[in-house]
Design a protein around this motif. Structure first.
Motif, mmCIF file in Angstrom:
data_model
loop_
_atom_site.group_PDB
_atom_site.id
_atom_site.type_symbol
_atom_site.label_atom_id
_atom_site.label_comp_id
_atom_site.label_asym_id
_atom_site.label_seq_id
_atom_site.Cartn_x
_atom_site.Cartn_y
_atom_site.Cartn_z
ATOM 1 N N PRO A 167 0.833 -1.206 0.000
ATOM 2 C CA PRO A 167 0.000 0.000 0.000
ATOM 3 C C PRO A 167 0.871 1.260 0.000
ATOM 4 O O PRO A 167 2.031 1.219 0.428
ATOM 5 C CB PRO A 167 -0.801 -0.119 1.300
ATOM 6 N N PRO A 168 0.331 2.394 -0.453
ATOM 7 C CA PRO A 168 1.121 3.630 -0.480
ATOM 8 C C PRO A 168 1.248 4.239 0.911
ATOM 9 O O PRO A 168 0.422 3.995 1.792
ATOM 10 C CB PRO A 168 0.311 4.542 -1.403
ATOM 11 N N HIS A 169 2.295 5.037 1.088
ATOM 12 C CA HIS A 169 2.488 5.773 2.335
ATOM 13 C C HIS A 169 3.209 7.077 2.015
ATOM 14 O O HIS A 169 3.677 7.292 0.886
ATOM 15 C CB HIS A 169 3.290 4.962 3.356
ATOM 16 N N VAL A 170 3.296 7.936 3.001
ATOM 17 C CA VAL A 170 4.002 9.214 2.869
ATOM 18 C C VAL A 170 5.377 9.075 3.505
ATOM 19 O O VAL A 170 5.534 8.431 4.541
ATOM 20 C CB VAL A 170 3.210 10.341 3.560
ATOM 21 N N LEU A 171 6.373 9.701 2.880
ATOM 22 C CA LEU A 171 7.731 9.703 3.435
ATOM 23 C C LEU A 171 8.172 11.153 3.615
ATOM 24 O O LEU A 171 8.086 11.960 2.685
ATOM 25 C CB LEU A 171 8.699 8.986 2.488
ATOM 26 N N VAL A 172 8.632 11.474 4.821
ATOM 27 C CA VAL A 172 9.067 12.845 5.139
ATOM 28 C C VAL A 172 10.350 12.793 5.966
ATOM 29 O O VAL A 172 10.723 11.751 6.501
ATOM 30 C CB VAL A 172 7.991 13.624 5.926
ATOM 31 N N GLY A 173 10.993 13.950 6.083
ATOM 32 C CA GLY A 173 12.133 14.074 6.982
ATOM 33 C C GLY A 173 11.666 14.136 8.427
ATOM 34 O O GLY A 173 10.500 14.451 8.710
ATOM 35 N N GLU A 174 12.578 13.869 9.349
ATOM 36 C CA GLU A 174 12.178 13.788 10.764
ATOM 37 C C GLU A 174 11.678 15.121 11.331
ATOM 38 O O GLU A 174 10.942 15.142 12.321
ATOM 39 C CB GLU A 174 13.339 13.270 11.613
ATOM 40 N N ASN A 175 12.055 16.253 10.726
ATOM 41 C CA ASN A 175 11.612 17.554 11.227
ATOM 42 C C ASN A 175 10.391 18.105 10.486
ATOM 43 O O ASN A 175 9.936 19.212 10.771
ATOM 44 C CB ASN A 175 12.769 18.563 11.132
ATOM 45 N N HIS A 176 9.879 17.354 9.547
ATOM 46 C CA HIS A 176 8.697 17.793 8.805
ATOM 47 C C HIS A 176 7.470 17.726 9.721
ATOM 48 O O HIS A 176 7.350 16.812 10.538
ATOM 49 C CB HIS A 176 8.485 16.900 7.585
ATOM 50 N N VAL A 250 17.079 5.691 6.902
ATOM 51 C CA VAL A 250 17.853 6.897 6.607
ATOM 52 C C VAL A 250 17.984 7.047 5.102
ATOM 53 O O VAL A 250 17.861 6.083 4.340
ATOM 54 C CB VAL A 250 19.257 6.856 7.257
ATOM 55 N N ALA A 251 18.222 8.285 4.667
ATOM 56 C CA ALA A 251 18.487 8.576 3.269
ATOM 57 C C ALA A 251 19.963 8.317 2.959
ATOM 58 O O ALA A 251 20.741 7.939 3.835
ATOM 59 C CB ALA A 251 18.111 10.026 2.967
ATOM 60 N N MET A 252 20.352 8.562 1.704
ATOM 61 C CA MET A 252 21.726 8.273 1.292
ATOM 62 C C MET A 252 22.756 9.124 2.032
ATOM 63 O O MET A 252 23.909 8.736 2.159
ATOM 64 C CB MET A 252 21.873 8.487 -0.226
ATOM 65 N N ASP A 253 22.342 10.302 2.512
ATOM 66 C CA ASP A 253 23.280 11.166 3.232
ATOM 67 C C ASP A 253 23.246 10.918 4.741
ATOM 68 O O ASP A 253 23.848 11.650 5.518
ATOM 69 C CB ASP A 253 22.989 12.643 2.940
ATOM 70 N N GLY A 254 22.517 9.895 5.163
ATOM 71 C CA GLY A 254 22.479 9.541 6.581
ATOM 72 C C GLY A 254 21.403 10.228 7.386
ATOM 73 O O GLY A 254 21.252 9.947 8.576
ATOM 74 N N ARG A 255 20.638 11.123 6.760
ATOM 75 C CA ARG A 255 19.575 11.820 7.497
ATOM 76 C C ARG A 255 18.347 10.911 7.635
ATOM 77 O O ARG A 255 17.993 10.199 6.694
ATOM 78 C CB ARG A 255 19.185 13.117 6.792
ATOM 79 N N PRO A 256 17.662 10.951 8.776
ATOM 80 C CA PRO A 256 16.516 10.061 8.995
ATOM 81 C C PRO A 256 15.306 10.447 8.142
ATOM 82 O O PRO A 256 15.104 11.613 7.797
ATOM 83 C CB PRO A 256 16.198 10.249 10.486
ATOM 84 N N VAL A 257 14.519 9.437 7.796
ATOM 85 C CA VAL A 257 13.229 9.644 7.143
ATOM 86 C C VAL A 257 12.160 8.925 7.966
ATOM 87 O O VAL A 257 12.450 7.985 8.709
ATOM 88 C CB VAL A 257 13.222 9.124 5.690
ATOM 89 N N VAL A 258 10.923 9.399 7.832
ATOM 90 C CA VAL A 258 9.812 8.864 8.630
ATOM 91 C C VAL A 258 8.678 8.475 7.688
ATOM 92 O O VAL A 258 8.300 9.251 6.801
ATOM 93 C CB VAL A 258 9.314 9.904 9.654
ATOM 94 N N ARG A 259 8.120 7.281 7.874
ATOM 95 C CA ARG A 259 6.947 6.843 7.112
ATOM 96 C C ARG A 259 5.676 7.213 7.858
ATOM 97 O O ARG A 259 5.579 7.003 9.072
ATOM 98 C CB ARG A 259 6.983 5.328 6.890
ATOM 99 N N VAL A 260 4.700 7.735 7.120
ATOM 100 C CA VAL A 260 3.415 8.109 7.713
ATOM 101 C C VAL A 260 2.306 7.431 6.910
ATOM 102 O O VAL A 260 2.232 7.605 5.686
ATOM 103 C CB VAL A 260 3.210 9.640 7.696
ATOM 104 N N PRO A 261 1.434 6.657 7.550
ATOM 105 C CA PRO A 261 0.317 6.015 6.834
ATOM 106 C C PRO A 261 -0.657 7.046 6.272
ATOM 107 O O PRO A 261 -0.786 8.153 6.804
ATOM 108 C CB PRO A 261 -0.359 5.161 7.916
ATOM 109 N N ILE A 262 -1.344 6.665 5.196
ATOM 110 C CA ILE A 262 -2.374 7.518 4.609
ATOM 111 C C ILE A 262 -3.737 6.961 5.029
ATOM 112 O O ILE A 262 -3.995 5.764 4.922
ATOM 113 C CB ILE A 262 -2.276 7.532 3.074
ATOM 114 N N THR A 263 -4.616 7.838 5.501
ATOM 115 C CA THR A 263 -5.940 7.383 5.939
ATOM 116 C C THR A 263 -6.782 6.946 4.744
ATOM 117 O O THR A 263 -6.612 7.440 3.625
ATOM 118 C CB THR A 263 -6.681 8.501 6.693
#
Length: 316
Positions: A167-176, A250-263
């Protein structure tokens, strides 16, 4: 006959790459060996196969284009000998030309291919990575034996063996701001900057998620490279939509990413195996499909957090 199949393979690689240097890299063979093989073929066939362009590689002559078709047919027939022999002797051997969707390849291909050749040591897998349309075109033209991709387009003449649903989801940076949400709606996403995966078929799928709700996304930028999008997201450029769930957070530069479910309910993509419809499949292909079915499922996908594992982690 005073030429060899190896020389024919060198000719095909050079014709497809347009360069002795690139053919050398593809085959892991020295450039002089390829040059010598092509020269020998031209002398033996008494035909010029290539036009040599100074500093611009090679191009096929009209005769070379005709002979390239015959050369590929000859190699296919030689490979078919392995298939026939394996069926007669009840052994699994030979080369399988495997294509994989670019968004899946880095996660699925290494473990899946290695596990297959480890189980069947007399086999070899030649891998091709590209977008969905290109892979199916190569499969149609018999340049590939089998393709691992999504069910977003299954033209007539193809068979599709489903393996796992994503299923699809949203991907954002940890500070988004979205990173703090337990879920998010398509309406909330529409006004935020979207970093769109701009691949054929995939692009239409993601845009279709908005269209189903009568929405249009705010596309900030596009890229055909999943890793680039992932890194842009991690650096705060916006959000992206995805189906794959890499185990790495994490992304290629080592920064974290966060998955968020879509309602709500949204059409998932299904990972599966494409092959051409035919009266009878080669045994090597049948065995490979069985291997894929036993190795990839909603409970386990190489390199990914499988859907069932994701649901177990989610709060009830």
């Amino acid at each position: 006959m005073r030429y060899t199949l190896r020389q024919i393979e060198y000719f095909i690689a050079t014709a497809e790459t347009g360069s002795i240097t690139l053919a050398s890299e593809r085959l892991n063979i020295s450039q002089p060996s390829i040059s010598t093989a092509i020269t020998h073929l031209e002398e033996e066939l008494e035909t010029q196969l290539f036009v040599r362009h100074h500093a611009k590689g090679l191009s096929l002559t009209p005769a070379g284009r005709v002979l390239l078709v015959e050369a590929k047919r000859l190699v296919d027939q030689a490979e078919h000998m392995y298939t026939v022999a394996s069926e007669v002797n009840d052994k699994v051997r030979g080369q399988l030309s495997l294509g994989c969707m670019v968004t899946l390849a880095s996660m699925i291909m290494p473990e899946l291919s290695h596990s297959f050749t480890a189980a069947f040591p007399a086999t070899r897998i030649a891998q091709t990575v590209s977008d969905h349309e290109t892979l199916l075109d190569k499969l149609q033209r018999a340049e590939l034996d089998v393709v691992i991709s999504y069910d977003l387009l299954i033209p007539a003449g193809f068979e599709f063996l489903p393996l796992a649903s994503l299923p699809p989801h949203v991907l954002v940076g940890e500070n988004h701001p979205f990173a703090r949400l337990s879920s998010i709606s398509m309406e909330e996403l529409a006004g935020a900057p979207l970093i769109l995966l701009d691949l054929p078929i995939s692009r239409e799928y993601f845009l279709g998620l908005f269209a189903k709700h009568g929405l249009e996304p705010t596309i900030a930028t596009r890229s055909t490279h999943q890793d680039v999008i992932r890194t842009m997201v991690a650096n705060g450029y916006g959000y992206t939509l995805a189906n794959v769930r890499p185990k790495s957070q994490v992304a290629m530069d080592g920064r974290p990413v966060v998955r968020v479910p879509i309602t709500g309910d949204h059409k998932p993509v299904v990972i599966g195996v494409f092959s051409l419809k035919s009266g009878r499949k080669a045994r090597l292909l049948e065995i490979f499909e069985q291997h894929c079915k036993s190795f990839v499922s909603d409970a386990y996908i190489p390199g990914m957090v499988a859907p069932l594992m994701e649901r177990r982690r989610s709060p009830t």
